[in-house]
Design a protein around this motif. Sequence first.
Motif, PDB file in Angstrom:
ATOM      1  N   SER A 138       0.774  -1.099  -0.060  1.00 58.55           N
ATOM      2  CA  SER A 138      -0.123   0.048  -0.148  1.00 58.55           C
ATOM      3  C   SER A 138       0.694   1.259   0.055  1.00 58.55           C
ATOM      4  O   SER A 138       1.948   1.250   0.554  1.00 58.55           O
ATOM      5  CB  SER A 138      -0.803  -0.026   1.264  1.00 58.55           C
ATOM      6  N   PHE A 139       0.094   2.303  -0.495  1.00 65.09           N
ATOM      7  CA  PHE A 139       0.921   3.485  -0.362  1.00 65.09           C
ATOM      8  C   PHE A 139       0.889   4.479   0.639  1.00 65.09           C
ATOM      9  O   PHE A 139       1.102   5.700   0.751  1.00 65.09           O
ATOM     10  CB  PHE A 139       0.702   4.281  -1.753  1.00 65.09           C
ATOM     11  N   LEU A 140      -0.626   3.841   1.498  1.00 64.79           N
ATOM     12  CA  LEU A 140      -1.132   4.513   2.454  1.00 64.79           C
ATOM     13  C   LEU A 140      -0.866   3.963   3.864  1.00 64.79           C
ATOM     14  O   LEU A 140      -0.552   2.720   3.960  1.00 64.79           O
ATOM     15  CB  LEU A 140      -2.691   4.633   2.197  1.00 64.79           C
ATOM     16  N   SER A 141      -0.678   4.883   4.902  1.00 58.88           N
ATOM     17  CA  SER A 141      -0.588   4.562   6.351  1.00 58.88           C
ATOM     18  C   SER A 141      -1.443   5.173   7.080  1.00 58.88           C
ATOM     19  O   SER A 141      -1.558   6.508   6.789  1.00 58.88           O
ATOM     20  CB  SER A 141       1.061   4.703   6.680  1.00 58.88           C
ATOM     21  N   PRO A 142      -2.287   4.589   7.893  1.00 63.80           N
ATOM     22  CA  PRO A 142      -3.215   5.451   8.887  1.00 63.80           C
ATOM     23  C   PRO A 142      -2.667   6.900   9.478  1.00 63.80           C
ATOM     24  O   PRO A 142      -1.434   6.661  10.001  1.00 63.80           O
ATOM     25  CB  PRO A 142      -3.721   4.465   9.858  1.00 63.80           C
ATOM     26  N   ARG A 143      -3.253   7.957   9.418  1.00 62.53           N
ATOM     27  CA  ARG A 143      -2.972   8.924  10.128  1.00 62.53           C
ATOM     28  C   ARG A 143      -4.182   9.707  10.906  1.00 62.53           C
ATOM     29  O   ARG A 143      -3.917  10.247  11.999  1.00 62.53           O
ATOM     30  CB  ARG A 143      -2.226  10.130   9.098  1.00 62.53           C
ATOM     31  N   ARG A 144      -5.386  10.077  10.224  1.00 63.08           N
ATOM     32  CA  ARG A 144      -6.385  10.655  10.704  1.00 63.08           C
ATOM     33  C   ARG A 144      -6.205  12.395  10.891  1.00 63.08           C
ATOM     34  O   ARG A 144      -4.836  12.772  10.764  1.00 63.08           O
ATOM     35  CB  ARG A 144      -6.809  10.474  12.270  1.00 63.08           C
ATOM     36  N   ASP A 154       3.064   7.574   0.671  1.00 63.07           N
ATOM     37  CA  ASP A 154       4.287   7.334   0.483  1.00 63.07           C
ATOM     38  C   ASP A 154       4.440   8.120  -0.952  1.00 63.07           C
ATOM     39  O   ASP A 154       4.476   7.374  -2.043  1.00 63.07           O
ATOM     40  CB  ASP A 154       4.895   6.035   0.482  1.00 63.07           C
ATOM     41  N   VAL A 155       4.885   9.381  -1.045  1.00 63.37           N
ATOM     42  CA  VAL A 155       4.922   9.951  -2.332  1.00 63.37           C
ATOM     43  C   VAL A 155       5.926   9.478  -3.395  1.00 63.37           C
ATOM     44  O   VAL A 155       5.646   9.277  -4.493  1.00 63.37           O
ATOM     45  CB  VAL A 155       5.126  11.517  -2.435  1.00 63.37           C
ATOM     46  N   ALA A 156       7.270   9.305  -2.716  1.00 61.56           N
ATOM     47  CA  ALA A 156       8.247   8.769  -3.454  1.00 61.56           C
ATOM     48  C   ALA A 156       8.077   7.454  -4.065  1.00 61.56           C
ATOM     49  O   ALA A 156       8.203   7.027  -5.557  1.00 61.56           O
ATOM     50  CB  ALA A 156       9.575   8.801  -2.898  1.00 61.56           C
ATOM     51  N   ALA A 157       7.538   6.553  -3.453  1.00 57.96           N
ATOM     52  CA  ALA A 157       7.215   5.222  -3.955  1.00 57.96           C
ATOM     53  C   ALA A 157       6.073   5.531  -4.934  1.00 57.96           C
ATOM     54  O   ALA A 157       6.301   4.444  -5.836  1.00 57.96           O
ATOM     55  CB  ALA A 157       6.817   4.334  -2.661  1.00 57.96           C
ATOM     56  N   LEU A 158       5.212   6.154  -4.878  1.00 62.46           N
ATOM     57  CA  LEU A 158       4.095   6.350  -5.593  1.00 62.46           C
ATOM     58  C   LEU A 158       4.304   6.670  -6.996  1.00 62.46           C
ATOM     59  O   LEU A 158       4.205   6.238  -7.782  1.00 62.46           O
ATOM     60  CB  LEU A 158       2.890   7.063  -5.271  1.00 62.46           C
ATOM     61  N   HIS A 159       5.235   7.908  -6.792  1.00 61.83           N
ATOM     62  CA  HIS A 159       5.942   8.508  -8.077  1.00 61.83           C
ATOM     63  C   HIS A 159       7.005   7.687  -8.933  1.00 61.83           C
ATOM     64  O   HIS A 159       6.553   7.155 -10.175  1.00 61.83           O
ATOM     65  CB  HIS A 159       6.551   9.618  -7.765  1.00 61.83           C
ATOM     66  N   GLN A 160       7.716   6.942  -8.320  1.00 60.00           N
ATOM     67  CA  GLN A 160       8.344   5.759  -9.005  1.00 60.00           C
ATOM     68  C   GLN A 160       7.634   4.649  -9.408  1.00 60.00           C
ATOM     69  O   GLN A 160       8.017   4.283 -10.378  1.00 60.00           O
ATOM     70  CB  GLN A 160       9.584   5.418  -8.036  1.00 60.00           C
ATOM     71  N   ALA A 161       6.551   4.286  -8.626  1.00 63.47           N
ATOM     72  CA  ALA A 161       5.646   3.033  -9.584  1.00 63.47           C
ATOM     73  C   ALA A 161       4.978   3.452 -10.548  1.00 63.47           C
ATOM     74  O   ALA A 161       5.096   2.711 -11.540  1.00 63.47           O
ATOM     75  CB  ALA A 161       4.670   2.613  -8.102  1.00 63.47           C
ATOM     76  N   TRP A 162       4.646   4.712 -10.578  1.00 63.97           N
ATOM     77  CA  TRP A 162       3.995   5.196 -12.004  1.00 63.97           C
ATOM     78  C   TRP A 162       5.053   5.328 -12.995  1.00 63.97           C
ATOM     79  O   TRP A 162       4.760   4.888 -14.268  1.00 63.97           O
ATOM     80  CB  TRP A 162       3.693   6.651 -11.712  1.00 63.97           C
ATOM     81  N   LEU A 163       6.445   5.809 -12.833  1.00 72.82           N
ATOM     82  CA  LEU A 163       7.264   5.745 -13.915  1.00 72.82           C
ATOM     83  C   LEU A 163       7.860   4.409 -14.148  1.00 72.82           C
ATOM     84  O   LEU A 163       8.124   4.367 -15.419  1.00 72.82           O
ATOM     85  CB  LEU A 163       8.694   6.590 -13.186  1.00 72.82           C
ATOM     86  N   ARG A 164       7.857   3.594 -13.235  1.00 71.96           N
ATOM     87  CA  ARG A 164       8.214   2.215 -13.784  1.00 71.96           C
ATOM     88  C   ARG A 164       7.173   1.517 -14.523  1.00 71.96           C
ATOM     89  O   ARG A 164       7.517   0.945 -15.488  1.00 71.96           O
ATOM     90  CB  ARG A 164       8.422   1.328 -12.383  1.00 71.96           C
ATOM     91  N   ALA A 178      -3.412  19.871 -16.035  1.00 69.64           N
ATOM     92  CA  ALA A 178      -2.697  20.643 -15.414  1.00 69.64           C
ATOM     93  C   ALA A 178      -3.694  21.242 -14.167  1.00 69.64           C
ATOM     94  O   ALA A 178      -5.041  20.793 -13.967  1.00 69.64           O
ATOM     95  CB  ALA A 178      -2.283  21.660 -15.838  1.00 69.64           C
ATOM     96  N   GLY A 179      -3.213  22.092 -13.351  1.00 73.14           N
ATOM     97  CA  GLY A 179      -4.011  22.764 -12.585  1.00 73.14           C
ATOM     98  C   GLY A 179      -4.506  22.139 -11.162  1.00 73.14           C
ATOM     99  O   GLY A 179      -5.465  22.272 -10.535  1.00 73.14           O
ATOM    100  N   GLN A 180      -3.709  21.173 -10.816  1.00 73.01           N
ATOM    101  CA  GLN A 180      -3.961  20.043  -9.883  1.00 73.01           C
ATOM    102  C   GLN A 180      -3.679  20.833  -8.317  1.00 73.01           C
ATOM    103  O   GLN A 180      -3.879  19.840  -7.368  1.00 73.01           O
ATOM    104  CB  GLN A 180      -3.472  18.896 -10.048  1.00 73.01           C
ATOM    105  N   GLY A 181      -3.375  21.830  -8.171  1.00 76.41           N
ATOM    106  CA  GLY A 181      -3.175  22.439  -6.789  1.00 76.41           C
ATOM    107  C   GLY A 181      -2.165  21.661  -5.999  1.00 76.41           C
ATOM    108  O   GLY A 181      -1.297  21.030  -6.489  1.00 76.41           O
ATOM    109  N   GLY A 182      -2.359  21.509  -4.679  1.00 69.15           N
ATOM    110  CA  GLY A 182      -1.859  20.549  -3.774  1.00 69.15           C
ATOM    111  C   GLY A 182      -2.212  19.284  -3.929  1.00 69.15           C
ATOM    112  O   GLY A 182      -1.977  18.567  -2.917  1.00 69.15           O
ATOM    113  N   PHE A 183      -3.233  18.715  -4.722  1.00 68.61           N
ATOM    114  CA  PHE A 183      -4.072  17.623  -4.720  1.00 68.61           C
ATOM    115  C   PHE A 183      -3.818  16.558  -5.699  1.00 68.61           C
ATOM    116  O   PHE A 183      -4.345  15.483  -5.825  1.00 68.61           O
ATOM    117  CB  PHE A 183      -5.574  18.045  -4.822  1.00 68.61           C
ATOM    118  N   GLY A 184      -2.746  16.711  -6.392  1.00 70.77           N
ATOM    119  CA  GLY A 184      -2.285  16.060  -7.575  1.00 70.77           C
ATOM    120  C   GLY A 184      -2.061  14.509  -7.110  1.00 70.77           C
ATOM    121  O   GLY A 184      -2.076  13.547  -7.849  1.00 70.77           O
ATOM    122  N   ILE A 185      -1.212  14.533  -5.986  1.00 68.89           N
ATOM    123  CA  ILE A 185      -0.819  13.324  -5.751  1.00 68.89           C
ATOM    124  C   ILE A 185      -2.042  12.221  -4.908  1.00 68.89           C
ATOM    125  O   ILE A 185      -2.005  11.112  -5.363  1.00 68.89           O
ATOM    126  CB  ILE A 185       0.240  13.312  -4.584  1.00 68.89           C
TER     127      ILE A 185
END
Length: 367
Positions: A80-86, A141-151, A323-330
Amino acid sequence: MTRPDIVIVGGGIAGASLGAVLAEQASVLMLEMEANAGYHATGRAVSFWEETYGGLAVQPLTTASGPMLSSPDPEFSRSSFLSPRRTLHIGRPDDAAARDRLLEEFDGKVALHGVDPAMLVPGLRPEWTLGVLEPGVCDIDVAALHQAWLRRFRRLGGQVRLATALRGAEARDGGWRIETDGGVIDCGLIVNAAGAWADDVAVACGVEPIGIAPLRRTVVQLRVPTMPSADLPLIMDICSQFYFKPEGEGRVWLTPHDEEPSLPCDAAPEELAVAEAITRFEAVVDWPVAAVERKWAGLRSFSRDRAPVYGFDSATRGFFWFAGQGGFGIQTSPAAALLGAAILKGEALPPAVAKIDPTPYSPARFS
């Protein structure tokens, strides 16, 4: 790749995610002006998956992306790319109208409930009496997600050219001829996923800009040795004056939620914004700040109505805005990529995004 079907301008989360979907059925070349993809907004994000973040225009994309981020296809990621926070939205008595508006806007869409914030945040100053808990929020996990898309993009045959900026483009022969730092490229379609540079890319292609505005966001990492726990919620001001979250034991990532207009650039933090962030933090909790360990800034890019822009340009054939995804693109990248690819190919929306109306994201709304 002699003549790609599609050239994507920008290798951040927007270009990488859309490219990873388009490469299933087309030859796609990605142009990234920096030596590393994701150098700007993607690489500097304090990202989380929060359904209320970005408002009602963004919420359907975030909600649809949640299952794909938490339980991705094993061929995409083994974890998973997510971990619980609230998230705990907090306010003072004068903020009651903003608290009520938050609860009303997302009623029936997002799980929210009122709480006493002091029960969740030891050391919270007594004037912060209003609390709304959003229990489903997760860190990404931003880095893992971005790299997964590129792979995935590369595995499907997509190519990435780093340190290669688009300098100009001309429509010809039913497609485009693009001038780059590395020479001339002919292609069928151009996808503008250039983030803060989206309007500049449009102008270079002879396309009317639509008003994508880069806004600087400042972040600081504080050392707070007496912070009660690393498992505390993300603390977000109901009136959008700050948010902060634990980043391991004794450390906090904090932003004053600033949105300072900026030219597209390699953004750097300003000392006034750093000082304002700390002042706001100290007005919320009594955790002594031992040090500012890091500080950085990134550009979040918004359209005029602050909703993302997905679709073909109204006046120029073969030019696609993403484009125009603000801070919500990830947090929206899985749903946005599926939605954008379906619009570009003229196909029915896939099941994961079938309930999302693409109309509010069309660039035609600015015509």
